[in-house]
Design a protein around this motif. Sequence first.
Motif, PDB file in Angstrom:
ATOM      1  N   GLU A  30       0.801  -1.227   0.000  1.00 13.51           N
ATOM      2  CA  GLU A  30       0.000   0.000   0.000  1.00 13.51           C
ATOM      3  C   GLU A  30       0.836   1.279   0.000  1.00 13.51           C
ATOM      4  OE1 GLU A  30      -3.302   0.234  -0.272  1.00 13.51           O
ATOM      5  OE2 GLU A  30      -3.360  -1.942  -0.536  1.00 13.51           O
ATOM      6  N   ALA A  31       1.988   1.234   0.652  1.00 14.30           N
ATOM      7  CA  ALA A  31       2.798   2.457   0.762  1.00 14.30           C
ATOM      8  C   ALA A  31       4.030   2.421  -0.131  1.00 14.30           C
ATOM      9  CB  ALA A  31       3.222   2.670   2.218  1.00 14.30           C
ATOM     10  N   GLY A  32       4.240   1.302  -0.798  1.00 10.35           N
ATOM     11  CA  GLY A  32       5.411   1.190  -1.668  1.00 10.35           C
ATOM     12  C   GLY A  32       6.718   1.303  -0.912  1.00 10.35           C
ATOM     13  N   ALA A  33       6.704   0.881   0.347  1.00  8.83           N
ATOM     14  CA  ALA A  33       7.878   1.036   1.203  1.00  8.83           C
ATOM     15  C   ALA A  33       8.818  -0.163   1.101  1.00  8.83           C
ATOM     16  CB  ALA A  33       7.435   1.224   2.659  1.00  8.83           C
ATOM     17  N   GLU A  34      10.083   0.108   1.345  1.00  7.87           N
ATOM     18  CA  GLU A  34      11.077  -0.957   1.503  1.00  7.87           C
ATOM     19  C   GLU A  34      11.129  -1.259   2.992  1.00  7.87           C
ATOM     20  OE1 GLU A  34      15.908  -1.549   1.187  1.00  7.87           O
ATOM     21  OE2 GLU A  34      14.943   0.031   0.010  1.00  7.87           O
ATOM     22  N   VAL A  35      10.721  -2.463   3.395  1.00  7.57           N
ATOM     23  CA  VAL A  35      10.527  -2.752   4.813  1.00  7.57           C
ATOM     24  C   VAL A  35      11.423  -3.899   5.276  1.00  7.57           C
ATOM     25  CG1 VAL A  35       8.842  -3.287   6.610  1.00  7.57           C
ATOM     26  CG2 VAL A  35       8.110  -2.060   4.556  1.00  7.57           C
TER      27      VAL A  35
END
Length: 204
Positions: free
Chosen positions: A23-28
């Motif tokens: 949803e946030a396009g984050a690298e996690v």
Amino acid sequence: MRILIADDHDLVRDTIMLFLQVEAGAEVAAVGNLPEAVKAIKSAPRFDLVILDVAMPGMNGLESLRQVMAMAGGQRVALISGTATADIAEQALAMGAAGYLPKTLSAKSLANAVRFMAMGEQYAPLEFLRAAQEEAPHPLVQRLSGREMDVLRGLVSGKANKEIARDLGITEPTVKLHMKTLYRKIGAHNRTQAALIARDQGLF
């Protein structure tokens, strides 16, 4: 946007990680305890946001938060918890934490909050803080009956027994009886001391 999530509950950690990726396009990155979080911060490029579970292994509450915030790299740090009180959340915010995330947040709200904090803003759900404040009555209020509170309010206002009796629609002997019981409950010896205790504790 690079995010580090440190939480010892696998389901919670993996769900948040997957949702932020989609949803946030984050690298996690995700770890399960504080030592692993510290290691990840030291060994990886700078994270835009580090999210620490308050009760995971190795975590020592606000002291651990302070230590991670002070680490080299200048990462922003937020707390996440399903049990921490509003007082802990408020202290964390006062220390400069990026925010506080209750685990009761919806997935969409959490993703929005993470974006908000990663951009440099501070986040905590107002409804959480307000609800906790409403559910935590003042310690003196818990000790006194409603009528004793009315009498104490009159004392703090500097009213004589006759005035308090008239305001409350009761007799002076009844006022004196309430005063005697409230003195005992709050540890006061006279009306002046009772008024001072109420004021010092921010009751009125």
